[in-house]
Design an enzyme around this catalytic site. Structure first.
Site, mmCIF file in Angstrom:
data_model
loop_
_atom_site.group_PDB
_atom_site.id
_atom_site.type_symbol
_atom_site.label_atom_id
_atom_site.label_comp_id
_atom_site.label_asym_id
_atom_site.label_seq_id
_atom_site.Cartn_x
_atom_site.Cartn_y
_atom_site.Cartn_z
ATOM 1 N N THR A 1 34.844 80.295 -14.336
ATOM 2 C CA THR A 1 34.916 81.736 -14.521
ATOM 3 C C THR A 1 36.001 82.262 -13.595
ATOM 4 O O THR A 1 36.357 81.618 -12.608
ATOM 5 C CB THR A 1 33.584 82.444 -14.198
ATOM 6 O OG1 THR A 1 33.251 82.213 -12.809
ATOM 7 C CG2 THR A 1 32.465 81.933 -15.088
ATOM 8 N N SER A 2 36.523 83.435 -13.905
ATOM 9 C CA SER A 2 37.653 83.957 -13.139
ATOM 10 C C SER A 2 37.258 84.445 -11.755
ATOM 11 O O SER A 2 38.057 84.381 -10.818
ATOM 12 C CB SER A 2 38.330 85.094 -13.914
ATOM 13 O OG SER A 2 38.886 84.604 -15.113
#
Length: 211
Positions: A8-9
């Site tokens: 995930t970012s």
């Protein structure tokens, strides 16, 4: 060996959904999943700690790497395709759950021409998904820039309270580092000298402007 990778970012996003989809796929297809490596950093490059460990120290020829979606591997088209070429050269199979053609082993085809055709189609689909992943990042950044510029022109930043604690451009510069996983939100607050509530008001303003 079969391994998974999910990303995930930011640390504020949850890893659960991608991990669950990889585990479910392995259960349904009788695959023994050794481990899932995870990072919570930007997909714009591959300088991620757990990814580097997986690639350099764990994966070997004959292994399989499972990813839920191509943009979980990376969002930079050229760099992502380069990584996939590396795995192919190392005889490491990459299965991307959102791209069904990657789930079939074409080397087992008895018909060489059919295998070549399917591999060509597979490569085309991967390239298309890689282009879409990078385009989504560029579109999001463009929307945010345009939204911020429009709100500044209208003088609407006051709608969000004490948004002028620091200049929005300065906040955006630091917040980009948070999105990329280079710093934590608390580091951003410390660098800008702002409170937690101010940080989240600025963040909300950026996200609303980018819609």
């Amino acid at each position: 060996m079969v391994y998974g990778y999910h990303r995930t970012s930011t640390a504020e996003q949850h890893l659960d959904r991608g991990i669950a989809s990889i585990e479910s796929f392995c259960r349904e297809h009788g695959l023994k999943l050794e481990r899932i490596f995870t990072d919570q950093q930007t997909g714009k490059n591959f300088d991620r700690p757990r990814y580097k460990v997986m690639k350099e120290d764990v994966l070997r020829g004959g292994d399989t790497l499972i990813i839920s979606e191509l943009d979980r591997l990376g969002r930079n088209k050229n760099e992502t395709l380069k990584e996939l070429r590396y795995y192919k050269d190392q005889h490491i199979r990459v299965m991307i759950l959102e791209i069904p053609t990657t789930l079939t082993d074409y080397s087992a085809y008895g018909n060489e021409m059919a295998a070549m055709i399917m591999e060509t189609i597979n490569d085309m689909l991967i390239q298309m998904y890689a282009v879409m992943a990078q385009a989504e990042v560029e579109k999001k950044e463009k929307r945010q820039r345009e939204g911020i510029a429009a709100k500044k022109q209208r003088g609407d930043w006051e709608d969000y309270g004490r948004l002028r604690a620091v200049e929005m451009e300065l906040f955006l510069q630091e917040y980009r580092k948070v999105e990329k996983g280079e710093i934590r939100p608390v580091d951003c607050m410390r660098n800008l000298g702002i409170t937690k509530s101010t940080y989240y008001r600025y963040r909300e303003a950026i996200h609303i402007s980018g819609e």
